[in-house]
Motif scaffolding. Sequence first.
Motif, PDB file in Angstrom:
ATOM      1  N   VAL A  81       0.848  -1.188   0.000  1.00 37.12           N
ATOM      2  CA  VAL A  81       0.000   0.000   0.000  1.00 37.12           C
ATOM      3  C   VAL A  81       0.880   1.234   0.000  1.00 37.12           C
ATOM      4  CG1 VAL A  81      -0.131   0.069   2.522  1.00 37.12           C
ATOM      5  CG2 VAL A  81      -1.946   1.131   1.176  1.00 37.12           C
ATOM      6  N   LYS A  82       0.435   2.260  -0.678  1.00 39.43           N
ATOM      7  CA  LYS A  82       1.205   3.495  -0.775  1.00 39.43           C
ATOM      8  C   LYS A  82       0.935   4.368   0.456  1.00 39.43           C
ATOM      9  CE  LYS A  82       1.072   5.505  -4.814  1.00 39.43           C
ATOM     10  NZ  LYS A  82       0.696   6.405  -5.957  1.00 39.43           N
ATOM     11  N   PRO A  83       1.975   4.754   1.198  1.00 37.70           N
ATOM     12  CA  PRO A  83       1.754   5.635   2.347  1.00 37.70           C
ATOM     13  C   PRO A  83       1.422   7.044   1.881  1.00 37.70           C
ATOM     14  CG  PRO A  83       4.100   5.348   1.985  1.00 37.70           C
ATOM     15  CD  PRO A  83       3.405   4.439   1.011  1.00 37.70           C
ATOM     16  N   ASP A  84       1.008   7.892   2.779  1.00 41.21           N
ATOM     17  CA  ASP A  84       0.715   9.286   2.456  1.00 41.21           C
ATOM     18  C   ASP A  84       2.042   9.993   2.149  1.00 41.21           C
ATOM     19  OD1 ASP A  84      -0.004  11.926   2.260  1.00 41.21           O
ATOM     20  OD2 ASP A  84      -1.076  12.010   4.182  1.00 41.21           O
ATOM     21  N   LEU A  85       2.305  10.222   0.884  1.00 43.36           N
ATOM     22  CA  LEU A  85       3.594  10.775   0.463  1.00 43.36           C
ATOM     23  C   LEU A  85       3.819  12.198   0.961  1.00 43.36           C
ATOM     24  CD1 LEU A  85       3.735   9.458  -3.239  1.00 43.36           C
ATOM     25  CD2 LEU A  85       4.617   8.376  -1.154  1.00 43.36           C
ATOM     26  N   SER A  86       2.734  12.890   1.280  1.00 41.79           N
ATOM     27  CA  SER A  86       2.859  14.282   1.733  1.00 41.79           C
ATOM     28  C   SER A  86       3.409  14.394   3.150  1.00 41.79           C
ATOM     29  CB  SER A  86       1.502  14.991   1.655  1.00 41.79           C
ATOM     30  OG  SER A  86       0.598  14.451   2.613  1.00 41.79           O
ATOM     31  N   THR A  87       3.493  13.253   3.847  1.00 42.81           N
ATOM     32  CA  THR A  87       3.938  13.282   5.248  1.00 42.81           C
ATOM     33  C   THR A  87       5.370  12.780   5.432  1.00 42.81           C
ATOM     34  OG1 THR A  87       3.167  11.031   5.754  1.00 42.81           O
ATOM     35  CG2 THR A  87       1.567  12.829   5.963  1.00 42.81           C
ATOM     36  N   LEU A  88       6.058  12.475   4.349  1.00 44.03           N
ATOM     37  CA  LEU A  88       7.346  11.799   4.459  1.00 44.03           C
ATOM     38  C   LEU A  88       8.537  12.718   4.693  1.00 44.03           C
ATOM     39  CD1 LEU A  88       7.050   8.979   1.779  1.00 44.03           C
ATOM     40  CD2 LEU A  88       6.276   9.028   4.152  1.00 44.03           C
TER      41      LEU A  88
END
Length: 315
Positions: A301-308
């Motif tokens: 699953v793709k994590p929330d990229l905006s929080t990385l």
Amino acid sequence: MKKAPIIAAALAALLAGSAAHAADTKVSIGISGWTGFAPLTLAKEAGIFKKHGLDVNIVKVPQASRHLALASGDIQCAATTVETWIVWNAAGVATKQIFQLDVSHGADGIAAKPGIEKVSDLKGKSVAASAPGTSPYFLLAFILAKNGLSMKDVTIVNMEPGPAAQALLAGQNDAAVTYEPYLSSVRAAPDKGKIIATTVEYPAVMDTFGCATAFLKDNPEAAKALAASYYDALEMIKTDKEKSYEIMGKDVKQSGKAFGESAAYLEWQDKAAAQKFFETTFKSFNEEAADLLLSAGVIKVKPDLSTLADPSFIK
């Protein structure tokens, strides 16, 4: 009678010094022998971290298990490639990148035995690369995809970058995915191996420094100090390159001269470059990388990229 105030003052000064020393924030950082991470070693060995109030321990941890060390608390921060943070967060290891380290311009690549001339020749061949979730594995998937192939078209032999290069030069496996300083061992032996693809043609290796989100929340000033220390190390490289290269080379068993030759294939990133990176390339690359990681089965699953990432520590 005058001695008492003098002794008291001396004792107070001693205690103040001890308190300041004890206040140094302890940070363990997980890295590998990759040339791009070397300014972190320089910051440690040259006393730069100490100057910024940090008590730093640098630990060599294989990339495949670095996130486990973060999850266990054995280390609080780490250096790795941008797409690897996607994998770690997808696996539930909450981390954020806080500054950029380097960009590879030929310091990572695929080397192959004589007779294999191009990437398409790898179909059906054995390729040494470290485990899924690591930079070499991702780079191989990235380069194969750009040439109409997938990981199913090759046989992966699980080996770390150093041993992978050594095995190739010893006549084992058809190809190896590796990086500096190990890639230069192949450059030096053209009769035993040939570099068929690098990050010059396939710009997919960018490294960043990050920490566990809990550590950042509890130690924001330490996070700023870590970034400041890195930039001071880059400044030292500029002002005293020979000494810096000797220190960084020693850590990976290279002479200063050999280290400089390896470093020529990458570019360390200063604060201005890092700030621009997080606003531009970082976002577009994350999207492409996450899709490739999904298709390669590395993440489910793709994590929330905006929080990385949280580049506020370098502003």
